[in-house]
Design a protein around this motif. Structure first.
Motif, PDB file in Angstrom:
ATOM      1  N   SER A 160       0.770  -1.091   0.118  1.00 58.29           N
ATOM      2  CA  SER A 160       0.105   0.111  -0.014  1.00 58.29           C
ATOM      3  C   SER A 160       0.874   1.225   0.043  1.00 58.29           C
ATOM      4  O   SER A 160       1.817   1.246   0.976  1.00 58.29           O
ATOM      5  CB  SER A 160      -0.793  -0.053   1.224  1.00 58.29           C
TER       6      SER A 160
ATOM      7  N   TYR B 216      -0.714  21.651  11.809  1.00 60.71           N
ATOM      8  CA  TYR B 216      -0.434  20.641  10.991  1.00 60.71           C
ATOM      9  C   TYR B 216      -0.551  21.318   9.758  1.00 60.71           C
ATOM     10  O   TYR B 216      -1.310  21.496   8.801  1.00 60.71           O
ATOM     11  CB  TYR B 216      -1.913  19.719  10.949  1.00 60.71           C
TER      12      TYR B 216
ATOM     13  N   GLN C   6       1.231  22.558   6.046  1.00 55.39           N
ATOM     14  CA  GLN C   6       2.037  21.783   4.932  1.00 55.39           C
ATOM     15  C   GLN C   6       1.938  22.775   3.867  1.00 55.39           C
ATOM     16  O   GLN C   6       1.523  23.909   3.906  1.00 55.39           O
ATOM     17  CB  GLN C   6       0.835  20.776   4.434  1.00 55.39           C
TER      18      GLN C   6
HETATM   19  C1  B12 Z   1      -6.667   8.640   7.498  1.00 57.64           C
HETATM   20  C2  B12 Z   1      -5.664   9.251   6.433  1.00 57.64           C
HETATM   21  C3  B12 Z   1      -4.461   9.581   7.274  1.00 57.64           C
HETATM   22  C4  B12 Z   1      -4.176   9.411   8.542  1.00 57.64           C
HETATM   23  C5  B12 Z   1      -4.032   7.967   8.806  1.00 57.64           C
HETATM   24  C6  B12 Z   1      -3.134   6.997   8.117  1.00 57.64           C
HETATM   25  C7  B12 Z   1      -2.887   5.489   8.173  1.00 57.64           C
HETATM   26  N1  B12 Z   1      -2.053   4.974   8.871  1.00 57.64           N
HETATM   27  O1  B12 Z   1      -3.932   4.947   7.902  1.00 57.64           O
HETATM   28  C8  B12 Z   1      -3.111  10.140   8.862  1.00 57.64           C
HETATM   29  C9  B12 Z   1      -3.610  11.543   9.442  1.00 57.64           C
HETATM   30  C10 B12 Z   1      -1.966   9.919   9.740  1.00 57.64           C
HETATM   31  C11 B12 Z   1      -2.453  10.585   7.453  1.00 57.64           C
HETATM   32  C12 B12 Z   1      -1.421  11.193   7.512  1.00 57.64           C
HETATM   33  C13 B12 Z   1      -0.897  11.687   5.979  1.00 57.64           C
HETATM   34  N2  B12 Z   1      -1.400  11.463   4.861  1.00 57.64           N
HETATM   35 CO1  B12 Z   1      -3.111  10.722   4.811  1.00 57.64          CO
HETATM   36  N3  B12 Z   1      -5.262  10.291   4.399  1.00 57.64           N
HETATM   37  C14 B12 Z   1      -5.935   9.729   5.233  1.00 57.64           C
HETATM   38  C15 B12 Z   1      -7.105   9.348   4.487  1.00 57.64           C
HETATM   39  C16 B12 Z   1      -8.284  10.474   4.975  1.00 57.64           C
HETATM   40  C17 B12 Z   1      -7.650   8.158   4.566  1.00 57.64           C
HETATM   41  C18 B12 Z   1      -7.216   6.710   4.294  1.00 57.64           C
HETATM   42  C19 B12 Z   1      -7.938   5.702   4.589  1.00 57.64           C
HETATM   43  O2  B12 Z   1      -7.309   5.026   5.845  1.00 57.64           O
HETATM   44  N4  B12 Z   1      -8.945   5.385   4.095  1.00 57.64           N
HETATM   45  C20 B12 Z   1      -9.743   4.134   4.267  1.00 57.64           C
HETATM   46  C21 B12 Z   1      -9.019   2.999   3.413  1.00 57.64           C
HETATM   47  C22 B12 Z   1      -9.836   1.395   3.788  1.00 57.64           C
HETATM   48  O3  B12 Z   1      -9.142   3.400   2.225  1.00 57.64           O
HETATM   49  P1  B12 Z   1      -7.937   3.497   1.190  1.00 57.64           P
HETATM   50  O4  B12 Z   1      -6.610   3.997   2.173  1.00 57.64           O
HETATM   51  O5  B12 Z   1      -8.471   4.449   0.379  1.00 57.64           O
HETATM   52  O6  B12 Z   1      -7.630   2.079   0.572  1.00 57.64           O
HETATM   53  C23 B12 Z   1      -8.004   1.508  -0.388  1.00 57.64           C
HETATM   54  C24 B12 Z   1      -7.551   1.685  -1.588  1.00 57.64           C
HETATM   55  O7  B12 Z   1      -6.783   2.631  -1.874  1.00 57.64           O
HETATM   56  C25 B12 Z   1      -6.895   0.172  -2.028  1.00 57.64           C
HETATM   57  N5  B12 Z   1      -5.482   0.127  -1.374  1.00 57.64           N
HETATM   58  C26 B12 Z   1      -4.954   0.808  -0.695  1.00 57.64           C
HETATM   59  N6  B12 Z   1      -3.789   0.079  -0.376  1.00 57.64           N
HETATM   60  C27 B12 Z   1      -3.619  -0.980  -1.080  1.00 57.64           C
HETATM   61  C28 B12 Z   1      -2.910  -2.099  -1.043  1.00 57.64           C
HETATM   62  C29 B12 Z   1      -3.190  -3.193  -1.964  1.00 57.64           C
HETATM   63  C30 B12 Z   1      -2.271  -4.191  -1.952  1.00 57.64           C
HETATM   64  C31 B12 Z   1      -4.358  -3.319  -2.592  1.00 57.64           C
HETATM   65  C32 B12 Z   1      -4.648  -4.522  -3.588  1.00 57.64           C
HETATM   66  C33 B12 Z   1      -5.420  -2.175  -2.432  1.00 57.64           C
HETATM   67  C34 B12 Z   1      -5.069  -1.205  -1.678  1.00 57.64           C
HETATM   68  O8  B12 Z   1      -7.863  -0.367  -1.381  1.00 57.64           O
HETATM   69  C35 B12 Z   1      -8.327   0.366  -0.090  1.00 57.64           C
HETATM   70  C36 B12 Z   1      -9.558  -0.511   0.337  1.00 57.64           C
HETATM   71  O9  B12 Z   1     -10.621  -0.206  -0.560  1.00 57.64           O
HETATM   72  C37 B12 Z   1      -6.882   9.542   2.873  1.00 57.64           C
HETATM   73  C38 B12 Z   1      -7.753  10.092   1.912  1.00 57.64           C
HETATM   74  C39 B12 Z   1      -8.306  11.353   2.009  1.00 57.64           C
HETATM   75  N7  B12 Z   1      -9.364  11.712   1.561  1.00 57.64           N
HETATM   76  O10 B12 Z   1      -7.870  12.591   2.417  1.00 57.64           O
HETATM   77  C40 B12 Z   1      -5.509  10.762   3.323  1.00 57.64           C
HETATM   78  C41 B12 Z   1      -4.284  10.418   2.252  1.00 57.64           C
HETATM   79  C42 B12 Z   1      -4.294   8.798   2.031  1.00 57.64           C
HETATM   80  N8  B12 Z   1      -3.211  10.915   2.993  1.00 57.64           N
HETATM   81  C43 B12 Z   1      -2.296  11.533   2.215  1.00 57.64           C
HETATM   82  C44 B12 Z   1      -1.016  12.037   2.530  1.00 57.64           C
HETATM   83  C45 B12 Z   1      -0.344  12.894   1.524  1.00 57.64           C
HETATM   84  C46 B12 Z   1      -0.838  12.082   3.953  1.00 57.64           C
HETATM   85  C47 B12 Z   1       0.464  12.715   4.489  1.00 57.64           C
HETATM   86  C48 B12 Z   1       1.633  12.581   3.507  1.00 57.64           C
HETATM   87  C49 B12 Z   1       0.454  14.285   4.649  1.00 57.64           C
HETATM   88  C50 B12 Z   1      -1.000  14.633   5.268  1.00 57.64           C
HETATM   89  N9  B12 Z   1      -1.762  15.308   3.764  1.00 57.64           N
HETATM   90  O11 B12 Z   1      -1.534  14.372   6.006  1.00 57.64           O
HETATM   91  C51 B12 Z   1       0.399  12.214   5.891  1.00 57.64           C
HETATM   92  C52 B12 Z   1       1.719  10.734   5.861  1.00 57.64           C
HETATM   93  C53 B12 Z   1       1.316   9.908   6.909  1.00 57.64           C
HETATM   94  C54 B12 Z   1       2.473   9.162   7.259  1.00 57.64           C
HETATM   95  N10 B12 Z   1       2.880   7.899   6.986  1.00 57.64           N
HETATM   96  O12 B12 Z   1       3.475   9.719   8.144  1.00 57.64           O
HETATM   97  C55 B12 Z   1      -2.714  11.796   0.730  1.00 57.64           C
HETATM   98  C56 B12 Z   1      -2.194  10.575  -0.158  1.00 57.64           C
HETATM   99  C57 B12 Z   1      -1.745  11.396  -1.484  1.00 57.64           C
HETATM  100  C58 B12 Z   1      -0.945  10.492  -2.494  1.00 57.64           C
HETATM  101  N11 B12 Z   1      -1.250  10.867  -3.676  1.00 57.64           N
HETATM  102  O13 B12 Z   1      -0.297   9.928  -1.930  1.00 57.64           O
HETATM  103  C59 B12 Z   1      -4.281  11.336   0.921  1.00 57.64           C
HETATM  104  C60 B12 Z   1      -5.130  10.688  -0.210  1.00 57.64           C
HETATM  105  C61 B12 Z   1      -5.166  12.720   1.144  1.00 57.64           C
HETATM  106  C62 B12 Z   1      -4.837  13.634   0.034  1.00 57.64           C
HETATM  107  N12 B12 Z   1      -4.067  14.854   0.567  1.00 57.64           N
HETATM  108  O14 B12 Z   1      -5.331  13.429  -0.905  1.00 57.64           O
HETATM  109  N13 B12 Z   1      -3.514  10.236   6.486  1.00 57.64           N
END
Ligand code: B12
Ligand code: SF4
Length: 495
Positions: A71, A377, A379
């Motif tokens: 991921s 926070y 950025q």
């Molecule tokens: C919660 C969240 C966080 C949390 C928790 C992170 C965690 N450990 O889970 C916190 C606040 C810590 C965080 C921090 C950051 N985040 Co953040 N975060 C989110 C958020 C709101 C939701 C992610 C989530 O958990 N969704 C629920 C899960 C179930 O869904 P999902 O992640 O989308 O995964 C699905 C698919 O992507 C896919 N998938 C994901 N991984 C994999 C792997 C495999 C193998 C497969 C098959 C599928 C798959 O399947 C999943 C299920 O459907 C997103 C999106 C948003 N609207 O802002 C941003 C987001 C992911 N974050 C982002 C960023 C940039 C960051 C930060 C770098 C800076 C920031 N903007 O805060 C930091 C870095 C974190 C770190 N590692 O130091 C960006 C990523 C952009 C990108 N192109 O990379 C997003 C998209 C927000 C944005 N700005 O657009 N984040």
């Protein structure tokens, strides 16, 4: 099949692993949604800092996976590529599947790095179908949302429509699949829970719209409560609600708070991300209810306090307070007052260094953060793949850094019309360290043991690179800043 799912160890400035090590919500959700006979292990590599390579080697030896999933966010791309090489060298025949925001939005970046499959968008159903196809030896052409290598060619199947989260098709996360320990948020075990997916706004910097379009779907509250209970049974004392925008439906959010209280789950601490307009417009009733339900820290997407910048970020509407449908101006201060009055802390999300920003506009935002927010926070605008903001920065020729491993939000990689990227980052860095320090007494009241034990490490993290001269203000701190940047570059070598 044996499946190993990995999230990357890369962290960014505001989430030092000493204080924040959160599970990746995607991986436990994937683990809960494959057919039950598969043996799935989830390893969040944020838990193995300083030992990433050893941990992956051990896991591959012990678990002998046939499929390894990654991921990945954009700033984690370089680490992901190094890990793909490592996994390939350990097990040449293993199937490597990528998912998350970076591979999903820019699959081309992964075509030459040894990956086999890329899941675009939501992964639960696509990954389940992919494993079935592996087992049955079937073709992959009917799996929506999949990009895959077929001989020397990469093929893109049609997109998978976003899931409506109905009918229980997406099952509960499988937290028992996690094989590493040590999740924490300020000293308490933390877990992540989703109650909805999507957002109907279109902020220009946000990847979510590019990833899934503008829409909003919710899980039933029964499912959400069951999920919180499960997280609690797995040891969590703090729950982070990771919804893209839970405050889109305030009535539902209020019901959730009532249900948390009625179920006695308000003994847990909750963190949530919220829109300023929703809190300002409904704060009178919503904020006290949130406090009773256990909400402690609220991340507010303030984005910027200046109207011109809010226009650029396309975040004006979500930051506007309304009364009887009429605009009452910026919602931020009103939202903060409601939260403070109800004993909640504000994590203030601000974005500085926008294309027309001057020193004065950055300083205005920093002064605002100093005065009003508990934990800054702050950025810089970051050109993630496919966002409208990226197009605009590219069009203006303002992107000064192409190294995506530095796209972590606190490294300025774009300049403004008036300031270099270096100057923008310096101004933020210089002020933000001290704003963070202001929160220490409150953090102590919230978690005295954690602060007593880890304050030196947190202080060392926040002020790394600094000399006494710089700290005492005897010079402008630019040398300290350069040292900090050098340390930050070295920290990014996770393996
Ligand atoms: C919660 C969240 C966080 C949390 C928790 C992170 C965690 N450990 O889970 C916190 C606040 C810590 C965080 C921090 C950051 N985040 Co953040 N975060 C989110 C958020 C709101 C939701 C992610 C989530 O958990 N969704 C629920 C899960 C179930 O869904 P999902 O992640 O989308 O995964 C699905 C698919 O992507 C896919 N998938 C994901 N991984 C994999 C792997 C495999 C193998 C497969 C098959 C599928 C798959 O399947 C999943 C299920 O459907 C997103 C999106 C948003 N609207 O802002 C941003 C987001 C992911 N974050 C982002 C960023 C940039 C960051 C930060 C770098 C800076 C920031 N903007 O805060 C930091 C870095 C974190 C770190 N590692 O130091 C960006 C990523 C952009 C990108 N192109 O990379 C997003 C998209 C927000 C944005 N700005 O657009 N984040
Ligand atoms: S309100 Fe939040 S989730 Fe919605 S588009 Fe804006 S930043 Fe993204």
């Amino acid at each position: 099949m044996n499946v190993l799912l990995l999230s990357m160890p890369d962290y960014f400035e505001h989430m030092p692993p000493v204080a924040v090590r959160m599970p990746n919500g995607a991986l436990s959700s994937l683990a809960g949604n494959v057919d039950s006979h598969h043996r799935v292990a989830v390893a969040d590599l944020i838990l193995s800092h300083g030992r990433v390579q050893e941990t992956v080697i051990r896991l591959i030896r012990e678990l002998n996976p046939e499929v390894v999933g990654f991921s990945v966010m954009t700033f984690q791309r370089r680490t992901a590529i190094r890990l793909i090489e490592l996994v390939r060298s350990l097990k040449p025949g293993v199937k490597i599947v990528l998912g998350g925001y970076d591979p999903g939005l820019e699959p081309e970046a992964y075509r030459e790095v040894g990956a086999d499959y890329i899941v675009r968008g939501e992964g639960e159903v696509t990954f389940r179908e992919l494993l079935r196809a592996f087992e049955r030896g079937q073709g992959l052409e009917d799996i929506c949302g999949l990009t895959y290598r077929n001989g020397g060619r990469w093929l893109d199947n049609p997109a998978r429509p976003v899931h409506h989260l109905e009918n229980g098709e997406i099952r509960q996360p499988n937290r028992a699949a996690r094989v590493l320990k040590g999740y924490t948020l300020l000293g308490r075990q933390v877990d992540v829970v989703e109650t909805s997916r999507g957002c109907t706004f279109d902020c220009s910097f946000c990847s979510i719209i590019q990833a899934r379009g503008r829409n909003f779907y919710t899980y039933s509250l029964e499912r959400v409560l069951e999920d919180i209970r499960d997280a609690h049974e797995h040891g969590a004392r703090t729950i982070f609600l990771v919804d893209d925008n839970i405050t889109l439906n305030v009535r539902r959010f209020e019901q959730l708070c009532h249900r948390i209280i009625a179920a006695g789950l308000n003994k847990l601490d909750y963190f949530v991300q919220a829109m300023t307009s929703a809190i300002a417009n409904h704060g009178e009733t919503l904020a006290p209810l949130m406090h009773r339900a256990g909400f402690r820290y609220v991340f507010l997407g303030i984005e910027n306090i200046l109207q011109g910048d809010l226009e650029f970020l396309r975040a004006r509407a979500k930051n506007t307070a309304r009364e009887n449908g009429c605009s009452q101006g910026n919602a931020t201060i009103s939202a903060i007052k409601y939260l403070h009055r109800n004993k909640m802390y504000v994590v203030g999300g601000l974005i500085v260094g926008n294309p027309d920003d001057t020193s004065q506009s950055i300083q205005a935002n920093l002064a605002f953060a100093k005065r009003y927010v508990d934990w800054p926070y702050i950025q810089h605008p970051t050109p993630y793949p496919g966002t409208p903001m990226t197009d605009e920065f590219r069009h203006r020729g303002y992107i000064t850094n192409q190294r995506v491993e530095e796209y972590d939000g606190t490294t300025a990689v774009v300049r403004s019309k008036y300031l270099t990227a270096q100057e923008i980052e310096y101004q933020r860095w210089k002020a933000e360290r001290w704003i963070k320090l202001q929160h220490m007494p409150a953090a102590f009241r919230h978690d005295p043991w954690f602060v007593l034990r880890y304050a030196p490490q947190m202080f060392a993290h926040t002020f790394r690179g600094c000399t006494l001269r710089g700290l005492l203000g005897l010079d402008d701190g630019r040398k300290d800043f350069e040292r900090y940047q050098q340390i930050r570059r070295e920290e990014r070598a996770y393996l």
